[in-house]
Design a protein around this motif. Sequence first.
Motif, PDB file in Angstrom:
ATOM      1  N   VAL A   2     -94.561 -41.769 -24.275  1.00  0.00           N
ATOM      2  CA  VAL A   2     -93.257 -41.187 -23.974  1.00  0.00           C
ATOM      3  C   VAL A   2     -92.187 -41.802 -24.860  1.00  0.00           C
ATOM      4  CG1 VAL A   2     -91.495 -40.923 -22.212  1.00  0.00           C
ATOM      5  CG2 VAL A   2     -93.908 -40.697 -21.601  1.00  0.00           C
ATOM      6  N   GLN A   3     -91.309 -40.965 -25.346  1.00  0.00           N
ATOM      7  CA  GLN A   3     -90.167 -41.426 -26.137  1.00  0.00           C
ATOM      8  C   GLN A   3     -88.910 -40.744 -25.657  1.00  0.00           C
ATOM      9  OE1 GLN A   3     -91.338 -40.598 -30.269  1.00  0.00           O
ATOM     10  NE2 GLN A   3     -91.210 -42.794 -30.642  1.00  0.00           N
ATOM     11  N   LEU A   4     -87.814 -41.481 -25.711  1.00  0.00           N
ATOM     12  CA  LEU A   4     -86.482 -40.924 -25.505  1.00  0.00           C
ATOM     13  C   LEU A   4     -85.733 -41.092 -26.815  1.00  0.00           C
ATOM     14  CD1 LEU A   4     -85.441 -42.383 -22.022  1.00  0.00           C
ATOM     15  CD2 LEU A   4     -86.335 -40.110 -22.514  1.00  0.00           C
ATOM     16  N   VAL A   5     -85.268 -39.993 -27.369  1.00  0.00           N
ATOM     17  CA  VAL A   5     -84.588 -40.035 -28.666  1.00  0.00           C
ATOM     18  C   VAL A   5     -83.170 -39.523 -28.499  1.00  0.00           C
ATOM     19  CG1 VAL A   5     -84.600 -39.253 -31.050  1.00  0.00           C
ATOM     20  CG2 VAL A   5     -86.769 -39.731 -29.874  1.00  0.00           C
ATOM     21  N   GLU A   6     -82.212 -40.407 -28.792  1.00  0.00           N
ATOM     22  CA  GLU A   6     -80.800 -40.058 -28.677  1.00  0.00           C
ATOM     23  C   GLU A   6     -80.254 -39.586 -30.014  1.00  0.00           C
ATOM     24  OE1 GLU A   6     -80.639 -43.974 -25.952  1.00  0.00           O
ATOM     25  OE2 GLU A   6     -81.421 -43.602 -27.958  1.00  0.00           O
ATOM     26  N   SER A   7     -79.207 -38.790 -29.945  1.00  0.00           N
ATOM     27  CA  SER A   7     -78.495 -38.359 -31.144  1.00  0.00           C
ATOM     28  C   SER A   7     -77.057 -38.017 -30.769  1.00  0.00           C
ATOM     29  CB  SER A   7     -79.174 -37.141 -31.778  1.00  0.00           C
ATOM     30  OG  SER A   7     -79.192 -36.059 -30.876  1.00  0.00           O
ATOM     31  N   GLY A   8     -76.203 -37.919 -31.790  1.00  0.00           N
ATOM     32  CA  GLY A   8     -74.844 -37.453 -31.563  1.00  0.00           C
ATOM     33  C   GLY A   8     -73.766 -38.508 -31.613  1.00  0.00           C
ATOM     34  N   ARG A  19     -70.500 -35.412 -28.385  1.00  0.00           N
ATOM     35  CA  ARG A  19     -71.543 -35.039 -27.441  1.00  0.00           C
ATOM     36  C   ARG A  19     -72.833 -35.756 -27.829  1.00  0.00           C
ATOM     37  NH1 ARG A  19     -74.660 -29.494 -25.631  1.00  0.00           N
ATOM     38  NH2 ARG A  19     -75.798 -29.860 -27.568  1.00  0.00           N
ATOM     39  N   LEU A  20     -73.346 -36.503 -26.876  1.00  0.00           N
ATOM     40  CA  LEU A  20     -74.621 -37.188 -27.061  1.00  0.00           C
ATOM     41  C   LEU A  20     -75.744 -36.344 -26.457  1.00  0.00           C
ATOM     42  CD1 LEU A  20     -73.655 -40.847 -26.049  1.00  0.00           C
ATOM     43  CD2 LEU A  20     -73.434 -39.721 -28.278  1.00  0.00           C
ATOM     44  N   SER A  21     -76.902 -36.425 -27.099  1.00  0.00           N
ATOM     45  CA  SER A  21     -78.095 -35.750 -26.582  1.00  0.00           C
ATOM     46  C   SER A  21     -79.231 -36.760 -26.498  1.00  0.00           C
ATOM     47  CB  SER A  21     -78.523 -34.606 -27.513  1.00  0.00           C
ATOM     48  OG  SER A  21     -77.517 -33.643 -27.633  1.00  0.00           O
ATOM     49  N   CYS A  22     -80.128 -36.538 -25.559  1.00  0.00           N
ATOM     50  CA  CYS A  22     -81.299 -37.396 -25.429  1.00  0.00           C
ATOM     51  C   CYS A  22     -82.461 -36.529 -24.985  1.00  0.00           C
ATOM     52  CB  CYS A  22     -81.047 -38.497 -24.417  1.00  0.00           C
ATOM     53  SG  CYS A  22     -82.519 -39.453 -23.990  1.00  0.00           S
ATOM     54  N   ALA A  23     -83.487 -36.486 -25.824  1.00  0.00           N
ATOM     55  CA  ALA A  23     -84.660 -35.668 -25.532  1.00  0.00           C
ATOM     56  C   ALA A  23     -85.854 -36.559 -25.228  1.00  0.00           C
ATOM     57  CB  ALA A  23     -84.974 -34.757 -26.710  1.00  0.00           C
ATOM     58  N   ALA A  24     -86.518 -36.256 -24.130  1.00  0.00           N
ATOM     59  CA  ALA A  24     -87.737 -36.973 -23.760  1.00  0.00           C
ATOM     60  C   ALA A  24     -88.938 -36.192 -24.258  1.00  0.00           C
ATOM     61  CB  ALA A  24     -87.813 -37.146 -22.251  1.00  0.00           C
ATOM     62  N   SER A  25     -89.877 -36.897 -24.867  1.00  0.00           N
ATOM     63  CA  SER A  25     -91.082 -36.234 -25.382  1.00  0.00           C
ATOM     64  C   SER A  25     -92.317 -37.048 -25.045  1.00  0.00           C
ATOM     65  CB  SER A  25     -90.969 -36.049 -26.901  1.00  0.00           C
ATOM     66  OG  SER A  25     -90.908 -37.298 -27.546  1.00  0.00           O
ATOM     67  N   GLY A  26     -93.481 -36.378 -25.142  1.00  0.00           N
ATOM     68  CA  GLY A  26     -94.742 -37.035 -24.815  1.00  0.00           C
ATOM     69  C   GLY A  26     -95.326 -36.470 -23.538  1.00  0.00           C
ATOM     70  N   THR A  27     -96.284 -37.196 -22.979  1.00  0.00           N
ATOM     71  CA  THR A  27     -96.917 -36.781 -21.737  1.00  0.00           C
ATOM     72  C   THR A  27     -95.991 -37.107 -20.577  1.00  0.00           C
ATOM     73  OG1 THR A  27     -99.116 -37.201 -22.640  1.00  0.00           O
ATOM     74  CG2 THR A  27     -98.915 -37.031 -20.240  1.00  0.00           C
ATOM     75  N   ILE A  28     -95.462 -36.060 -19.937  1.00  0.00           N
ATOM     76  CA  ILE A  28     -94.513 -36.237 -18.838  1.00  0.00           C
ATOM     77  C   ILE A  28     -94.860 -35.263 -17.720  1.00  0.00           C
ATOM     78  CG2 ILE A  28     -92.096 -36.099 -18.133  1.00  0.00           C
ATOM     79  CD1 ILE A  28     -91.364 -36.620 -21.091  1.00  0.00           C
ATOM     80  N   PHE A  29     -95.041 -35.781 -16.514  1.00  0.00           N
ATOM     81  CA  PHE A  29     -95.266 -34.898 -15.367  1.00  0.00           C
ATOM     82  C   PHE A  29     -93.936 -34.436 -14.775  1.00  0.00           C
ATOM     83  CE2 PHE A  29     -97.378 -32.984 -11.869  1.00  0.00           C
ATOM     84  CZ  PHE A  29     -96.618 -33.254 -10.745  1.00  0.00           C
ATOM     85  N   SER A  30     -93.064 -35.386 -14.539  1.00  0.00           N
ATOM     86  CA  SER A  30     -91.759 -35.032 -13.977  1.00  0.00           C
ATOM     87  C   SER A  30     -90.739 -36.112 -14.318  1.00  0.00           C
ATOM     88  CB  SER A  30     -91.836 -34.861 -12.462  1.00  0.00           C
ATOM     89  OG  SER A  30     -92.135 -36.086 -11.834  1.00  0.00           O
ATOM     90  N   ILE A  31     -89.484 -35.687 -14.368  1.00  0.00           N
ATOM     91  CA  ILE A  31     -88.364 -36.602 -14.576  1.00  0.00           C
ATOM     92  C   ILE A  31     -87.411 -36.423 -13.418  1.00  0.00           C
ATOM     93  CG2 ILE A  31     -86.511 -37.343 -16.087  1.00  0.00           C
ATOM     94  CD1 ILE A  31     -87.955 -36.048 -18.419  1.00  0.00           C
ATOM     95  N   ASN A  32     -87.080 -37.500 -12.753  1.00  0.00           N
ATOM     96  CA  ASN A  32     -86.132 -37.416 -11.646  1.00  0.00           C
ATOM     97  C   ASN A  32     -84.729 -37.656 -12.171  1.00  0.00           C
ATOM     98  OD1 ASN A  32     -84.820 -37.261  -9.229  1.00  0.00           O
ATOM     99  ND2 ASN A  32     -85.559 -39.230  -8.469  1.00  0.00           N
ATOM    100  N   VAL A  33     -84.311 -38.882 -12.173  1.00  0.00           N
ATOM    101  CA  VAL A  33     -82.952 -39.189 -12.607  1.00  0.00           C
ATOM    102  C   VAL A  33     -82.925 -39.462 -14.113  1.00  0.00           C
ATOM    103  CG1 VAL A  33     -80.964 -40.702 -12.305  1.00  0.00           C
ATOM    104  CG2 VAL A  33     -82.445 -40.175 -10.362  1.00  0.00           C
TER     105      VAL A  33
END
Length: 122
Positions: A2-8, A19-33
């Motif tokens: 799993v990676q979280l990649v920020e930009s902006g 405006r900042l963005s953050c995309a989560a990638s990789g094997t993920i079942f669910s994201i809560n907060v």
Amino acid sequence: QVQLVESGGGLVQAGGSLRLSCAASGTIFSINVMGWYRQAPGKQRELVATITSRGNTAYADSVKGRFTISRDNARNTVYLRMNSLKPEDTAVYYCNADMKIYSDYDPVVDYWGQGVQVTVSS
């Protein structure tokens, strides 16, 4: 993995917006907060804003009315719109996400992005 990649991030004058963005990638079942934190030089990391998977939000008092957090669950992405920026908003901003990786039976794991610099000039 799993990676979280920020930009902006970047440099902006006081009163400006980013405006900042953050995309989560990789094997993920669910994201809560998902959330944004920041750390200014010589200071502790502090909470800026959070958003649940249902869209419930919370903000630090210092950014209420100026910053807006949102997310796109389909893209596992969280955003932070920052308006009326002040020099005291200068910091490294970090994305955070609480995730379950394979199934709902997994424990929640906390992930962090690498951080993005926001600099507000007076």
